[in-house]
Design a protein around this motif. Structure first.
Motif, short mmCIF file in Angstrom:
data_model
loop_
_atom_site.label_atom_id
_atom_site.label_comp_id
_atom_site.label_asym_id
_atom_site.label_seq_id
_atom_site.Cartn_x
_atom_site.Cartn_y
_atom_site.Cartn_z
N PHE A 184 49.69 8.49 54.92
CA PHE A 184 48.60 7.90 54.14
C PHE A 184 48.75 6.39 54.16
CE2 PHE A 184 49.28 12.10 52.35
CZ PHE A 184 47.99 12.57 52.16
N ASP A 185 47.65 5.67 54.38
CA ASP A 185 47.66 4.22 54.36
C ASP A 185 46.93 3.73 53.12
OD1 ASP A 185 46.96 1.37 55.04
OD2 ASP A 185 48.06 1.93 56.85
N LYS A 186 47.35 2.59 52.59
CA LYS A 186 46.75 2.03 51.38
C LYS A 186 45.26 1.72 51.54
CE LYS A 186 51.00 0.01 49.68
NZ LYS A 186 51.72 -1.21 49.35
N TYR A 199 40.11 10.04 56.31
CA TYR A 199 39.94 9.12 55.18
C TYR A 199 40.39 9.87 53.93
CZ TYR A 199 37.10 6.34 58.34
OH TYR A 199 36.67 5.59 59.40
N TRP A 200 40.97 9.15 52.99
CA TRP A 200 41.44 9.80 51.77
C TRP A 200 41.10 8.93 50.56
CZ3 TRP A 200 44.86 7.83 48.22
CH2 TRP A 200 45.58 6.70 48.61
N ASN A 201 41.01 9.58 49.41
CA ASN A 201 40.85 8.86 48.14
C ASN A 201 41.32 9.74 46.99
OD1 ASN A 201 38.12 10.20 48.78
ND2 ASN A 201 37.98 9.83 46.59
N TRP A 202 41.77 9.07 45.93
CA TRP A 202 42.11 9.78 44.69
C TRP A 202 40.82 10.27 44.07
CZ3 TRP A 202 47.03 10.81 44.10
CH2 TRP A 202 48.00 9.93 44.56
N THR A 203 40.80 11.51 43.62
CA THR A 203 39.58 12.05 43.01
C THR A 203 39.74 12.25 41.51
OG1 THR A 203 40.23 14.34 43.46
CG2 THR A 203 38.89 13.22 45.13
N SER A 204 40.84 11.78 40.98
CA SER A 204 41.12 11.95 39.55
C SER A 204 41.67 10.65 38.99
CB SER A 204 42.15 13.07 39.37
OG SER A 204 42.74 13.00 38.10
N GLY A 205 41.25 10.32 37.77
CA GLY A 205 41.79 9.16 37.09
C GLY A 205 43.25 9.32 36.72
N TYR A 206 43.77 10.54 36.84
CA TYR A 206 45.18 10.80 36.58
C TYR A 206 46.00 10.73 37.87
CZ TYR A 206 43.47 12.47 32.10
OH TYR A 206 42.85 12.56 30.89
N PHE A 207 45.34 10.49 39.01
CA PHE A 207 45.98 10.36 40.31
C PHE A 207 46.80 11.59 40.66
CE2 PHE A 207 45.31 6.28 38.31
CZ PHE A 207 44.36 5.76 39.18
N ASN A 208 46.18 12.76 40.45
CA ASN A 208 46.84 14.02 40.78
C ASN A 208 45.96 14.89 41.66
OD1 ASN A 208 44.92 14.84 38.98
ND2 ASN A 208 46.30 15.93 37.62
N ALA A 209 44.95 14.29 42.28
CA ALA A 209 44.09 15.03 43.20
C ALA A 209 43.59 14.07 44.28
CB ALA A 209 42.91 15.65 42.46
N ILE A 210 43.61 14.55 45.52
CA ILE A 210 43.23 13.73 46.67
C ILE A 210 42.20 14.48 47.50
CG2 ILE A 210 44.06 12.63 48.80
CD1 ILE A 210 46.86 12.56 47.50
N ALA A 263 47.43 3.28 39.12
CA ALA A 263 46.90 3.50 40.47
C ALA A 263 47.80 2.88 41.53
CB ALA A 263 45.49 2.94 40.58
N ASN A 264 48.29 1.69 41.28
CA ASN A 264 49.14 1.03 42.26
C ASN A 264 50.45 1.78 42.48
OD1 ASN A 264 47.33 -1.08 42.73
ND2 ASN A 264 48.11 -2.23 40.99
#
Length: 131
Positions: free
Chosen positions: A58-60, A84-95, A28-29
């Motif tokens: 995008f901001d952390k 506002y944004w967030n990762w929607t997948s545990g694989y970090f391939n969808a926002i 994730a980091n």
């Protein structure tokens, strides 16, 4: 002979299951670092033949800003949208990008690296590069 075949079968199966990706495949980091390291810029011509530029920052902390500029002959117009944004997948391939309570778009099949950001933004393929 049967034991040898059984051992071979079990070893083969364990090899294939060991190659399956898990949520730990992407850190994730690291994914967030690459996403938030720069302004992302894309230039294109829309369906009306107008030159456009789309920029994301995008901001952390899960916030961001989008600038959308259209270049009409003799007139340039830029719109600014906070989100506002967030990762929607545990694989970090969808926002998920949320502009307001009822205004959300998805950036799917995301691939992010040091000098590229690609994926399907609200269903359309998009390719961004550092600004």
């Amino acid at each position: 002979m049967k034991i040898t075949k059984l051992l071979f079968l079990l070893m083969s199966l364990s090899f294939f299951t060991a190659c399956e990706p898990t949520d730990d495949t992407v850190d994730a980091n690291e994914a967030t670092y690459y996403l938030c390291q720069t302004h992302w810029d894309s230039s294109f011509t829309n369906t009306n033949g107008v030159e456009c530029e789309q920029e994301f920052l995008f901001d952390k902390d899960g916030t961001g800003v989008e600038f959308f500029t259209t270049y009409n002959p003799g007139h340039t117009y830029t719109e600014k949208y906070s989100f506002y944004w967030n990762w929607t997948s545990g694989y970090f391939n969808a926002i998920a990008i949320e502009y307001g309570s009822d205004d959300r778009v998805y950036f799917d099949n995301v691939v992010v690296g040091a000098d590229f950001l690609t994926g399907y933004l609200d269903g359309d393929y998009a390719e961004f590069h550092p600004y």
